[in-house]
Design a protein around this motif. Structure first.
Motif, PDB file in Angstrom:
ATOM      1  N   ALA A 265     -14.079  -4.638  -3.588  1.00 27.15           N
ATOM      2  CA  ALA A 265     -12.998  -4.167  -4.663  1.00 27.15           C
ATOM      3  C   ALA A 265     -13.532  -3.275  -5.678  1.00 27.15           C
ATOM      4  CB  ALA A 265     -12.536  -5.274  -5.524  1.00 27.15           C
ATOM      5  N   PHE A 266     -14.870  -3.084  -5.490  1.00 31.32           N
ATOM      6  CA  PHE A 266     -15.579  -2.064  -6.246  1.00 31.32           C
ATOM      7  C   PHE A 266     -15.618  -0.772  -5.597  1.00 31.32           C
ATOM      8  CE2 PHE A 266     -17.941  -6.013  -7.359  1.00 31.32           C
ATOM      9  CZ  PHE A 266     -18.007  -6.003  -8.471  1.00 31.32           C
ATOM     10  N   SER A 267     -15.157  -0.591  -4.325  1.00 27.56           N
ATOM     11  CA  SER A 267     -14.947   0.660  -3.544  1.00 27.56           C
ATOM     12  C   SER A 267     -13.630   1.409  -4.360  1.00 27.56           C
ATOM     13  CB  SER A 267     -14.842   0.449  -2.220  1.00 27.56           C
ATOM     14  OG  SER A 267     -16.085  -0.105  -1.612  1.00 27.56           O
ATOM     15  N   LEU A 268     -12.967   0.678  -5.125  1.00 25.47           N
ATOM     16  CA  LEU A 268     -11.614   1.350  -5.323  1.00 25.47           C
ATOM     17  C   LEU A 268     -11.877   2.546  -6.442  1.00 25.47           C
ATOM     18  CD1 LEU A 268      -9.525  -2.065  -6.173  1.00 25.47           C
ATOM     19  CD2 LEU A 268      -9.027  -0.300  -4.342  1.00 25.47           C
ATOM     20  N   GLY A 269     -10.983   3.362  -6.605  1.00 24.80           N
ATOM     21  CA  GLY A 269     -11.281   4.504  -7.603  1.00 24.80           C
ATOM     22  C   GLY A 269     -11.282   3.765  -8.860  1.00 24.80           C
ATOM     23  N   GLU A 270     -11.245   4.717  -9.706  1.00 25.78           N
ATOM     24  CA  GLU A 270     -11.451   4.221 -11.209  1.00 25.78           C
ATOM     25  C   GLU A 270     -10.209   3.488 -11.693  1.00 25.78           C
ATOM     26  OE1 GLU A 270     -12.428   5.984 -15.949  1.00 25.78           O
ATOM     27  OE2 GLU A 270     -13.157   7.143 -14.014  1.00 25.78           O
ATOM     28  N   ASN A 271      -9.023   4.320 -11.638  1.00 25.54           N
ATOM     29  CA  ASN A 271      -7.709   3.639 -12.111  1.00 25.54           C
ATOM     30  C   ASN A 271      -7.250   2.290 -11.344  1.00 25.54           C
ATOM     31  OD1 ASN A 271      -7.617   5.801 -13.942  1.00 25.54           O
ATOM     32  ND2 ASN A 271      -6.152   6.732 -12.526  1.00 25.54           N
ATOM     33  N   GLN A 272      -7.446   2.300  -9.942  1.00 29.00           N
ATOM     34  CA  GLN A 272      -7.222   0.977  -9.126  1.00 29.00           C
ATOM     35  C   GLN A 272      -8.288  -0.003  -9.787  1.00 29.00           C
ATOM     36  OE1 GLN A 272      -7.223   4.074  -7.974  1.00 29.00           O
ATOM     37  NE2 GLN A 272      -5.648   4.610  -6.778  1.00 29.00           N
ATOM     38  N   HIS A 273      -9.634   0.550  -9.741  1.00 27.67           N
ATOM     39  CA  HIS A 273     -10.550  -0.590 -10.017  1.00 27.67           C
ATOM     40  C   HIS A 273     -10.356  -1.293 -11.354  1.00 27.67           C
ATOM     41  CE1 HIS A 273     -14.535  -2.269 -11.316  1.00 27.67           C
ATOM     42  NE2 HIS A 273     -14.590  -2.828 -10.105  1.00 27.67           N
ATOM     43  N   GLN A 274      -9.853  -0.366 -12.243  1.00 26.28           N
ATOM     44  CA  GLN A 274      -9.593  -0.912 -13.884  1.00 26.28           C
ATOM     45  C   GLN A 274      -8.520  -2.074 -13.602  1.00 26.28           C
ATOM     46  OE1 GLN A 274     -11.484  -0.255 -16.275  1.00 26.28           O
ATOM     47  NE2 GLN A 274     -10.557  -1.952 -17.148  1.00 26.28           N
TER      48      GLN A 274
ATOM     49  N   TYR B  45     -15.334  -1.871   3.729  1.00 25.60           N
ATOM     50  CA  TYR B  45     -14.381  -0.967   3.280  1.00 25.60           C
ATOM     51  C   TYR B  45     -14.659   0.313   3.849  1.00 25.60           C
ATOM     52  CZ  TYR B  45     -11.150   1.904   0.636  1.00 25.60           C
ATOM     53  OH  TYR B  45     -10.085   2.839   0.389  1.00 25.60           O
ATOM     54  N   HIS B  46     -15.713   0.905   3.286  1.00 27.85           N
ATOM     55  CA  HIS B  46     -16.028   2.406   3.796  1.00 27.85           C
ATOM     56  C   HIS B  46     -16.326   2.639   5.314  1.00 27.85           C
ATOM     57  CE1 HIS B  46     -16.264   3.773  -0.213  1.00 27.85           C
ATOM     58  NE2 HIS B  46     -17.030   2.730  -0.470  1.00 27.85           N
ATOM     59  N   ALA B  47     -16.613   1.808   5.987  1.00 29.25           N
ATOM     60  CA  ALA B  47     -17.013   1.825   7.304  1.00 29.25           C
ATOM     61  C   ALA B  47     -15.768   1.467   8.163  1.00 29.25           C
ATOM     62  CB  ALA B  47     -18.008   0.834   7.824  1.00 29.25           C
ATOM     63  N   THR B  48     -14.694   0.997   7.687  1.00 28.34           N
ATOM     64  CA  THR B  48     -13.415   0.864   8.271  1.00 28.34           C
ATOM     65  C   THR B  48     -12.400   1.989   8.171  1.00 28.34           C
ATOM     66  OG1 THR B  48     -13.552  -1.417   7.884  1.00 28.34           O
ATOM     67  CG2 THR B  48     -11.321  -0.642   8.408  1.00 28.34           C
ATOM     68  N   SER B  49     -12.030   2.597   9.212  1.00 32.17           N
ATOM     69  CA  SER B  49     -11.189   3.530   9.017  1.00 32.17           C
ATOM     70  C   SER B  49      -9.496   3.285   9.282  1.00 32.17           C
ATOM     71  CB  SER B  49     -11.430   4.592  10.299  1.00 32.17           C
ATOM     72  OG  SER B  49     -11.068   4.008  11.272  1.00 32.17           O
TER      73      SER B  49
ATOM     74  N   ASP C 101      -4.987   2.056  -1.382  1.00 33.85           N
ATOM     75  CA  ASP C 101      -3.772   1.155  -1.920  1.00 33.85           C
ATOM     76  C   ASP C 101      -4.011  -0.293  -1.135  1.00 33.85           C
ATOM     77  OD1 ASP C 101      -2.922   3.010  -3.601  1.00 33.85           O
ATOM     78  OD2 ASP C 101      -1.446   3.841  -2.348  1.00 33.85           O
ATOM     79  N   LEU C 102      -4.063  -0.206   0.136  1.00 37.96           N
ATOM     80  CA  LEU C 102      -4.227  -1.462   0.884  1.00 37.96           C
ATOM     81  C   LEU C 102      -5.477  -2.334   0.430  1.00 37.96           C
ATOM     82  CD1 LEU C 102      -3.037  -2.843   2.981  1.00 37.96           C
ATOM     83  CD2 LEU C 102      -4.519  -1.774   5.008  1.00 37.96           C
ATOM     84  N   LEU C 103      -6.515  -1.827  -0.110  1.00 38.56           N
ATOM     85  CA  LEU C 103      -7.540  -2.601  -0.481  1.00 38.56           C
ATOM     86  C   LEU C 103      -7.165  -3.220  -2.053  1.00 38.56           C
ATOM     87  CD1 LEU C 103     -10.488  -3.834  -0.700  1.00 38.56           C
ATOM     88  CD2 LEU C 103     -10.963  -1.335  -1.453  1.00 38.56           C
ATOM     89  N   LEU C 104      -6.402  -2.231  -2.691  1.00 39.66           N
ATOM     90  CA  LEU C 104      -6.005  -2.713  -4.074  1.00 39.66           C
ATOM     91  C   LEU C 104      -4.885  -3.699  -3.821  1.00 39.66           C
ATOM     92  CD1 LEU C 104      -5.471  -2.257  -7.289  1.00 39.66           C
ATOM     93  CD2 LEU C 104      -3.842  -0.584  -6.573  1.00 39.66           C
ATOM     94  N   GLN C 105      -3.920  -3.561  -3.038  1.00 40.74           N
ATOM     95  CA  GLN C 105      -2.867  -4.771  -2.588  1.00 40.74           C
ATOM     96  C   GLN C 105      -3.745  -5.940  -2.386  1.00 40.74           C
ATOM     97  OE1 GLN C 105      -0.238  -4.033   0.840  1.00 40.74           O
ATOM     98  NE2 GLN C 105      -0.087  -5.880   1.175  1.00 40.74           N
ATOM     99  N   ILE C 106      -4.566  -6.072  -1.405  1.00 43.42           N
ATOM    100  CA  ILE C 106      -5.315  -7.179  -0.977  1.00 43.42           C
ATOM    101  C   ILE C 106      -6.230  -7.944  -2.301  1.00 43.42           C
ATOM    102  CG2 ILE C 106      -7.438  -8.143   0.188  1.00 43.42           C
ATOM    103  CD1 ILE C 106      -6.616  -5.922   2.246  1.00 43.42           C
ATOM    104  N   ALA C 107      -6.803  -7.091  -3.146  1.00 44.08           N
ATOM    105  CA  ALA C 107      -7.471  -7.750  -4.366  1.00 44.08           C
ATOM    106  C   ALA C 107      -6.657  -8.142  -5.372  1.00 44.08           C
ATOM    107  CB  ALA C 107      -8.490  -6.286  -4.768  1.00 44.08           C
ATOM    108  N   HIS C 108      -5.615  -7.311  -5.548  1.00 49.76           N
ATOM    109  CA  HIS C 108      -4.658  -7.840  -6.488  1.00 49.76           C
ATOM    110  C   HIS C 108      -3.824  -9.010  -6.380  1.00 49.76           C
ATOM    111  CE1 HIS C 108      -1.081  -7.661  -8.985  1.00 49.76           C
ATOM    112  NE2 HIS C 108      -1.834  -6.618  -9.762  1.00 49.76           N
TER     113      HIS C 108
ATOM    114  N   THR D 214     -14.214 -12.389   0.082  1.00 43.10           N
ATOM    115  CA  THR D 214     -15.245 -11.626   0.232  1.00 43.10           C
ATOM    116  C   THR D 214     -15.014 -10.191   0.094  1.00 43.10           C
ATOM    117  OG1 THR D 214     -16.264 -12.955   2.203  1.00 43.10           O
ATOM    118  CG2 THR D 214     -16.731 -10.752   2.222  1.00 43.10           C
ATOM    119  N   VAL D 215     -13.563  -9.873   0.470  1.00 42.02           N
ATOM    120  CA  VAL D 215     -13.223  -8.298   0.241  1.00 42.02           C
ATOM    121  C   VAL D 215     -12.894  -8.235  -1.154  1.00 42.02           C
ATOM    122  CG1 VAL D 215     -11.208  -6.917   0.541  1.00 42.02           C
ATOM    123  CG2 VAL D 215     -12.200  -8.221   2.506  1.00 42.02           C
ATOM    124  N   LEU D 216     -12.256  -9.455  -1.935  1.00 39.59           N
ATOM    125  CA  LEU D 216     -12.319  -9.057  -3.535  1.00 39.59           C
ATOM    126  C   LEU D 216     -13.488  -8.809  -4.269  1.00 39.59           C
ATOM    127  CD1 LEU D 216     -10.551  -9.381  -6.187  1.00 39.59           C
ATOM    128  CD2 LEU D 216     -10.911 -11.981  -6.029  1.00 39.59           C
TER     129      LEU D 216
END
Length: 189
Positions: free
Chosen positions: A106-115, A22-26, A50-57, A100-102
């Motif tokens: 998903a740990f890369s999400l900010g606190e609220n999104q990770h929650q 996630y972090h290395a992808t721009s 938000d894209l990561l959140l959508q995928i994980a969700h 794999t992404v999930l």
């Protein structure tokens, strides 16, 4: 058309997040992957997070929905557990990049999104524990701590994203039979 484009962007992000992290992808990497200018990409997404959140969700919601259906069935707890293991491994291996992404990103999400993802993940663990509690209550299972046992089963099942290869000798169904035998029968002769 916009929904198709959003799906294309999400699939490209999954591929990139899985391959590069996630972090290395721009955002530019994602835009390049789908043939858009970076500015045009923001027409479809709010942010990379938000894209990561959508995928994980979507991924964890799918796992929850499938397990809720198994739990709601009239099957004995043993059969529910076997189906749950098979479902988890089949979905995980069929969607290895998303899994794999999930599990990894998903740990890369900010606190609220990770929650949000953590709450859905906790729900998933609770559903597994409910199967074990059901089996304990009706005498099918001897399990002292159903939630800990559920975490042990999930730990084994989740790790499949690290070692599973589509070119391997065993498919998800065969692996799930082996896992279920270990979980239900143990290792003692």
């Amino acid at each position: 058309m916009a929904a198709n484009r959003q799906m294309e962007i999400a699939l490209a992000a999954v591929k990139l997040f899985e391959r590069k992290g996630y972090h290395a992808t721009s955002v530019q990497d994602i835009a390049d992957e789908v043939g858009l200018q970076k500015g045009s990409l923001y027409h479809y997404i709010h942010s990379k997070e938000d894209l990561l959140l959508q995928i994980a969700h979507q991924a964890i919601t799918d796992f929850n929905d499938r397990l809720e259906a198994i739990l709601a069935s009239n099957l004995p707890a043993k059969e529910k557990l076997i189906q749950a293991v098979e479902n988890h491994l089949t979905v995980s291996t069929a969607n290895i990049e998303t899994t794999t992404v999930l599990l990894r990103e998903a740990f890369s999400l900010g606190e609220n999104q990770h929650q949000v993802i953590q709450d859905l993940t906790d729900r998933y663990v609770d559903l597994w524990a409910a199967i074990l509690n059901e089996g304990k209550a009706n005498g099918e299972f001897h399990v002292e701590q159903p939630k800990i046992a559920a975490l042990a089963i999930l730990g084994a099942c989740n790790w499949v994203y690290r070692w599973y290869r589509t070119s391997g000798k065993l498919g998800a169904k065969e692996i799930s039979r082996i896992f279920s035998a270990v979980f239900l029968d143990g290792l003692l002769a």
